[in-house]
Design an enzyme around this catalytic site. Structure first.
Site, mmCIF file in Angstrom:
data_model
loop_
_atom_site.group_PDB
_atom_site.id
_atom_site.type_symbol
_atom_site.label_atom_id
_atom_site.label_comp_id
_atom_site.label_asym_id
_atom_site.label_seq_id
_atom_site.Cartn_x
_atom_site.Cartn_y
_atom_site.Cartn_z
ATOM 1 N N GLU A 64 0.826 -1.201 0.000
ATOM 2 C CA GLU A 64 0.000 0.000 0.000
ATOM 3 C C GLU A 64 0.863 1.256 0.000
ATOM 4 O O GLU A 64 0.535 2.248 -0.650
ATOM 5 C CB GLU A 64 -0.926 -0.003 1.220
ATOM 6 C CG GLU A 64 -1.986 -1.095 1.195
ATOM 7 C CD GLU A 64 -1.445 -2.450 1.613
ATOM 8 O OE1 GLU A 64 -0.332 -2.510 2.189
ATOM 9 O OE2 GLU A 64 -2.128 -3.462 1.359
ATOM 10 N N GLY A 313 12.933 -2.775 0.193
ATOM 11 C CA GLY A 313 12.848 -1.617 -0.684
ATOM 12 C C GLY A 313 13.556 -1.753 -2.017
ATOM 13 O O GLY A 313 13.745 -0.748 -2.714
ATOM 14 N N GLU A 314 13.944 -2.989 -2.390
ATOM 15 C CA GLU A 314 14.683 -3.160 -3.644
ATOM 16 C C GLU A 314 13.914 -3.951 -4.693
ATOM 17 O O GLU A 314 14.397 -4.123 -5.814
ATOM 18 C CB GLU A 314 16.030 -3.833 -3.367
ATOM 19 C CG GLU A 314 16.938 -2.992 -2.495
ATOM 20 C CD GLU A 314 18.351 -3.564 -2.372
ATOM 21 O OE1 GLU A 314 19.293 -2.761 -2.346
ATOM 22 O OE2 GLU A 314 18.500 -4.798 -2.322
#
Length: 428
Positions: A64, A313-314
Site C-alpha cells: 500500500e 525496498g529493492e
C-alpha cells in the site's frame, strides 16, 4: 443493534483486547525485533516534535505504501507547506516510508483502535483530513474523526468477495463506519457494488480506478537498478520470484530444479515477503543450491544459482533485471501480490492459481493476453517448470507477453489524477 450501542460495545472489546494485541506484537518481535520498537506509538503517544493541523494518510504495509508513493509525492509538490503524517501498521511499511520520504513527511504507526489511543492520536495531530487506503476500516478512529468534523476519505477502495463474507456478519458495525466517509473511491465497479451493499452512501461512492496502475519510476529506483545490475557478473537468463510466503519456496525450488535441466545457467532471484523469514529461506536454498545473499553484498558469480534478495525496498528495482517474473502468495489462500509492477517493466509474468487480491487486474491482463496463470490443483512445480522452459526458449512469446502487460498498465492509468482532485478539494 443501535449504532451508538454497537460502537460502545466495540470500544469495550478493543480496550479489553489491547493487552493481548500488545502481547501479540511482542511475540512477533521474537523473530522480527522491529515489532518491539516504538510501542508507545501503538498506544497513541506520538513524538513531541510532531506538528498539528495537517492531513493523515494511512497505508497498512509495503504494498500500500508503494501504491501511494506517486500520490504522496504529488501532494508534497502541490502543497509544500501542508503537514502530511504518513502512518503504517508494519515495520516494513514504516521502513518504506522513511526510505522514500525521509523527513518530508511525519511518520508514525497508526495506533490500536481503542478509544484512548485514537483520542491521543487525534488530539496530537488535529488533522483536517484523514485518508485511508483500500479496506482500512477502523470503526473507533473513524467515529472519533467524524465527531471532530475531520474529512474522511477512503481511496483505492477494495472489498473482495472473500472479505464480504466476514463483513456481512458485522454490518451493525461496518455500515455506520462506511456512512461516515465523505468520499469512497473504488478500484472498480465490482468493488463499488460491494461497498454499496454494505451500506456506503451511493452519492459519494464512486469508481476512480486503481492507483496501482499509476506507477512512476523515481530517481532513487533508477539508481537502485544500476546498483543491483552491478552485482551480476555474467549475462544469463533470470527468473525472479517476488514476495514469497511459507509454502511458496518449496514449489519454486522444485520448479527451479526441473527448469535447470533445460537451462543450466538460469539464475533464480528469490525475494521473500517477510524479513523474519530471510535466514530460514537462506538455509533452505543452501541445502541444494549455490546461494548468495544480497545482504552479503557479494558479486553474483557464474556458479551461483540463487540470489536471495534479503533486503527491503529493492524489489521494484529488481524487476528490471528479470526475464520472467512470478508473484508469490498466489499458490495458497494469500491471494497473490501486485503483478502490475513487473508489467511496467515489460516482463513476462507467471502467477499461481489464486490471485483473488487482484481479481479485476487479472481479468484485464488475461483479456489482453499479458499474463500466464497456473490452473487447478495439479502439480504447480511441474506447471511452473513447463511454462518457464517454454518462455525461455520462445523469446518472441516472452517479449509479446511483456509488451502486452505494459500496455495494460498504460491504458488503465488515471486513478492518480482523480484521487488527487478529490483530496485537493479539502486542502484549499
Amino acid at each position: 443493534m443501535n449504532a451508538q450501542l454497537s460502537l460502545f460495545a466495540y470500544r469495550i472489546v478493543i480496550l479489553l483486547l489491547t493487552p493481548i494485541l500488545l502481547l501479540a506484537l511482542f511475540i512477533r518481535s521474537i523473530n522480527h525485533k522491529a515489532y518491539r520498537a516504538r510501542l508507545a506509538e501503538r498506544l497513541g503517544f506520538l513524538p513531541n516534535h510532531f506538528k498539528k493541523n495537517g492531513i493523515v494518510i494511512h497505508a497498512a504495509s509495503v504494498g500500500e505504501v508503494l501504491a501511494l508513493k506517486p500520490l504522496v509525492t504529488e501532494l508534497l509538490a502541490l502543497h509544500p507547506t501542508k503537514i502530511i503524517t504518513f502512518t503504517t501498521f508494519t515495520p516494513t511499511g514504516s521502513a518504506q516510508v522513511k526510505q522514500h520520504f525521509g523527513d518530508r513527511v511525519q511518520h508514525c504507526y497508526l495506533p490500536i483502535d481503542n478509544p484512548l489511543s485514537t483520542h491521543l492520536f487525534l488530539n496530537k495531530l488535529v488533522p483536517s483530513s484523514l485518508i485511508v487506503m483500500e479496506t482500512e476500516l477502523w470503526p473507533n478512529l473513524i467515529a472519533q474523526a467524524k465527531n471532530r468534523k475531520i474529512k474522511l476519505q477512503l481511496i483505492n477502495g477494495r472489498l473482495s468477495d472473500n472479505s464480504m463474507k466476514s463483513y456481512r456478519k458485522l454490518t451493525w458495525l461496518i455500515t455506520p463506519c462506511l456512512k461516515s466517509f465523505d468520499d469512497i473511491l473504488c478500484q472498480s465497479q465490482d468493488n463499488q457494488v460491494n461497498f454499496l451493499s454494505l451500506g456506503a452512501d451511493g452519492d459519494t461512492t464512486i469508481v476512480s480506478g486503481n492507483l496501482k496502475y499509476d506507477i512512476r519510476l523515481t530517481d532513487q529506483t533508477i539508481a537502485k537498478q544500476a546498483e543491483l545490475a552491478g552485482y551480476l557478473q555474467n549475462k544469463r537468463p533470470i527468473w525472479l520470484v517476488a514476495s514469497t510466503h511459507p509454502g511458496d519456496e518449496e514449489i519454486i525450488l522444485n520448479a527451479f530444479q526441473q527448469a535447470l535441466e533445460a537451462q543450466p545457467d538460469l539464475l533464480l532471484i528469490l525475494v521473500p515477503r517477510h524479513p523474519e523469514r530471510f535466514n530460514d529461506i537462506a538455509n533452505l536454498c543452501q541445502q541444494t543450491y549455490q546461494t548468495v545473499r544480497r545482504s552479503e553484498q557479494s558479486t553474483v558469480l557464474a556458479e551461483h544459482q540463487i540470489w536471495l534478495l534479503d533486503s527491503l525496498g529493492e524489489l521494484m528495482a529488481a524487476f528490471a533485471l528479470a526475464d520472467i517474473v512470478t508473484m508469490g502468495g498466489s499458490f495458497s489462500h494469500i491471494g497473490g501480490h501486485n503483478p502490475l509492477e513487473p508489467a511496467f517493466y515489460h516482463k513476462a509474468i507467471i502467477v499461481g492459481p489464486n490471485m483473488s487480491n487482484f481479481k479485476d487486474v487479472m481479468q484485464t491482463m488475461a483479456k489482453n493476453q499479458s499474463i500466464v496463470q497456473l490452473t487447478g490443483d495439479r502439480d504447480y512445480a511441474a506447471q511452473l517448470a513447463n511454462h518457464l522452459g517454454y518462455l525461455l526458449k520462445d523469446e518472441e512469446r516472452r517479449i509479446s507477453l511483456g509488451d502486452n502487460a505494459r500496455k495494460v498498465v498504460d491504458e488503465n492509468q488515471g486513478a492518480l489524477a482523480t484521487t488527487l482532485e478529490k483530496i485537493d478539494q479539502y486542502l484549499k
